[in-house]
Design an enzyme around this catalytic site. Structure first.
Site, PDB file in Angstrom:
ATOM      1  N   HIS A 390       0.840  -1.209   0.000  1.00  0.00           N
ATOM      2  CA  HIS A 390       0.000   0.000   0.000  1.00  0.00           C
ATOM      3  C   HIS A 390       0.873   1.256   0.000  1.00  0.00           C
ATOM      4  CE1 HIS A 390      -3.662   2.316   1.354  1.00  0.00           C
ATOM      5  NE2 HIS A 390      -2.710   3.121   1.811  1.00  0.00           N
ATOM      6  N   GLU A 391       1.791   1.330   0.953  1.00  0.00           N
ATOM      7  CA  GLU A 391       2.657   2.506   1.041  1.00  0.00           C
ATOM      8  C   GLU A 391       3.606   2.600  -0.153  1.00  0.00           C
ATOM      9  OE1 GLU A 391       1.889   4.735   2.999  1.00  0.00           O
ATOM     10  OE2 GLU A 391       0.589   3.601   4.349  1.00  0.00           O
ATOM     11  N   HIS A 394       1.876   4.601  -2.790  1.00  0.00           N
ATOM     12  CA  HIS A 394       2.034   6.040  -2.568  1.00  0.00           C
ATOM     13  C   HIS A 394       3.424   6.512  -3.006  1.00  0.00           C
ATOM     14  CE1 HIS A 394      -1.710   6.662  -0.551  1.00  0.00           C
ATOM     15  NE2 HIS A 394      -1.419   5.912   0.503  1.00  0.00           N
ATOM     16  N   HIS A 397       3.811   6.625  -6.726  1.00  0.00           N
ATOM     17  CA  HIS A 397       3.036   7.762  -7.243  1.00  0.00           C
ATOM     18  C   HIS A 397       3.870   9.042  -7.140  1.00  0.00           C
ATOM     19  CE1 HIS A 397      -1.251   9.735  -7.349  1.00  0.00           C
ATOM     20  NE2 HIS A 397      -0.481  10.154  -8.325  1.00  0.00           N
TER      21      HIS A 397
END
Length: 598
Positions: A390-391, A394, A397
């Site tokens: 998940h991180e 980020h 991105h």
């Protein structure tokens, strides 16, 4: 599991992020801080002739953007140093100084937006026509003019900027209470050995097969918040009043409207989420009923809901194993994406393990011009594998945005941020299900997906509704009390979980430990982001390389356009309820798969 946490210096450097990539040492930070403070003060000199002509406007904007970039770098270094050990006074001081620099910058630039608005759209177009370089700021100007009715005069903007340190204090107080001052009790594990309850260990303990351990962890955690419930209520009340203060100062109808307008998103999108999920609670109720049956419980309590349904499978992953799984799961996004992930794992991007005083939870952070950083509090439980990927979403991105956008457009909106993270989780679920070696493992993973969906869509939507309710209460002139929030939280738990969940009294205090309630209508973006990510993941799975490339273009876009437009370009329209309904349909499909396997 040891009784107490390690000191930070006991953890190997290979499992720590390397903040030297931002500044070589603390002395470099302090020298840069003084330089930046001087530059911030000098910005005031642009006030008198800021918009006199196109060239002066362009040059002033360039200088202001450079100073903002340097300020953001200071803050990134300071807050991550602080998060390594929230009891370290030196880095508490660094963080405060960096935040003060930000507030000084807001103060020094408070003339800027009113001056651009006063200049007007026609004059801006004229300046751009005369000075082609100004076209670089066209989206920046458009976003300002879109909100022109909500900006104030230069003097009024200065007052709002000066209020920053006061209105930010609520979050800082909560952080100190939650991370530094609260100490949770020692509890007994399933072997009768005492262990210290911590933020990082809490979810693992809720997954323990021994129900008494789960219950003791739940009661121990929320009991500490119950002891300070009036203090936490006062802090959250102060935070909500800060949101409302800014909304009213800027002439918005509500704090919700003010928060969403920053992303150019209407209140209808927020309400659509709550209404769509509220109309589709039946699958969640069905899932809760199944959990109660499979766990053979007369009553299902919240501390039972994290327990794996398939007890024979104990999925634990060493950190090195998680790295390998993540790289394989992300293969559909292409070689370039995976190569950057590999670099992240091996180049000082990630702070892996919990240590004394370390900030709880996980996040991705950083600054322009330096690779992103990831904070973890890694344990071997499968949830940490999903948190890590998940991180990483980020982080990638931010990486793609920073490589393809100038600083001014490098700050993608939070509304799209959760798409990148939860798309990675979707890919991980599919990869692990496709490679599951047994029926039991598939059952476990399906249950894990359903739990993740419950936490990301249903739970965050419940949080979003709670956040809307408490803001509305204060907007009507009432103050928030622990009693009023306990009642609201109790009602929402009954609504979302139905008769399938027995509501413990201590669950009424859960609102006190949720840091995201201090982020001004943040949590709904988890649910909308998950829905968009589900749609994009399906496109990548069905269409292959072309869809993956469109998705990478989404990552590269950063803040160069409005969030809804960027998502539409990637193939998702978040203004329609269909996206959320399709996400719920996926939950229902996976629930059916689980039942079929049982």
């Amino acid at each position: 599991m040891s009784k107490e946490l390690k000191d930070r210096n006991s953890i190997s450097d290979q499992y720590k992020w390397n903040l030297d990539h931002i500044y070589a040492d603390d002395n470099s930070f302090e020298i840069e801080l003084q330089k930046v403070l001087q530059k911030i003060e000098a910005i005031k000199n642009y006030k008198n002739d800021f918009c006199e002509d196109g060239e002066k406007l362009y040059n002033a904007l360039n200088e202001i953007i450079k100073v903002e970039e340097k300020t953001s770098r200071l803050y990134a270094y300071a807050h991550m140093k602080y998060d390594q050990n929230t009891k370290n006074e030196k880095y508490q001081n660094y963080k405060n100084k960096a935040m003060t620099a930000y507030n000084n910058l807001n103060n020094s630039t408070s003339f800027m937006l009113p001056a651009i608005i006063e200049l007007g759209e026609e004059k801006l177009k004229e300046y751009i026509k005369e000075n082609e370089e100004l076209s670089f700021y066209e989206h920046f100007f458009d976003n300002i003019m879109r909100q022109k009715d909500h900006y104030l005069s230069a003097d009024e903007e200065k007052i709002l900027a000066l209020a920053g340190e006061v209105t930010q204090s609520s979050e800082n107080i909560f952080s100190m209470l939650n991370n530094a001052d609260l100490e949770f009790p020692l509890i007994e594990d399933e072997n009768g050995e005492e262990i210290r309850l911590t933020h990082g260990r809490y979810i693992d303990l809720l997954k323990n097969e021994d129900r008494e351990v789960r219950k003791e962890a739940f009661n121990g955690m929320h009991g500490e918040y119950e002891k300070l419930d009036n203090t936490f209520a006062a802090v959250l009340d102060s935070s909500v009043k800060g949101d409302i203060f800014y909304a009213r100062a800027r002439k918005y109808e509500s704090s919700l409207e003010a928060s969403l307008d920053d992303d150019n998103i209407s209140v209808d999108v927020y309400d659509n989420l709550i209404n769509s999920i509220s109309d589709n609670l039946a699958p969640l109720h069905e899932y809760m009923e199944l959990k109660k049956e499979m766990l053979e419980l007369d009553e299902l309590h919240i501390y039972d809901t994290y327990t794996p349904l398939i007890k024979e499978i104990d999925l634990k992953f060493e950190y090195e194993e998680s790295k390998d799984i993540i790289k394989k799961a992300l293969q559909p996004l292409g070689e370039d994406y995976v190569s950057i992930v590999d670099k992240a794992f091996n180049s000082g991007w990630i702070d892996v393990y919990e240590n004394k005083g370390k900030r709880s939870g996980a996040y991705s952070s950083g600054c322009y011009g330096v690779h992103p950083f990831i904070l973890m509090n890694y344990t071997k439980d499968i949830s940490n594998l999903f948190t890590l990927i998940h991180e990483m979403g980020h982080a990638l991105h931010s990486y793609y945005t920073n490589k393809n956008q100038p600083y001014i457009y490098s700050k993608y909106k939070i509304f799209v941020a959760e798409v990148a993270s939860t798309l990675n989780e979707n890919l991980l679920v599919d990869y692990m299900l496709n490679n599951a070696e047994s029926r039991e493992e598939k059952l476990y993973l399906l249950n894990y997906f359903l739990e993740g969906f419950r936490g990301t869509v249903y739970r965050q939507t419940m949080f979003a509704e709670f956040e809307k309710l408490i803001h509305q209460e204060v907007e009507k002139g009432a103050g928030l009390t622990s009693q009023s929030m306990q009642q609201k939280y109790n009602n929402l738990n009954k609504k979302y979980f139905g008769d399938q969940l027995a509501i413990d009294k201590k669950l009424d205090y859960e609102w006190a430990r949720i840091p995201h309630f201090y982020y001004n209508f943040y949590v709904y973006k988890y649910a909308t982001g998950y829905s968009a990510a589900t749609a994009l993941a399906e496109k990548i799975k069905n269409e292959g390389g072309e869809a993956a490339e469109r998705y990478l273009d989404f990552l590269r876009a950063g803040g160069s356009d409005y969030p809804l437009n960027i998502l539409k370009n990637a193939g998702v329209n978040m203004e329609k309820p269909l996206v959320i309904e399709n996400a719920v349909d996926k939950f229902s499909r996976y629930l059916k798969k689980l039942k079929d396997l049982i």
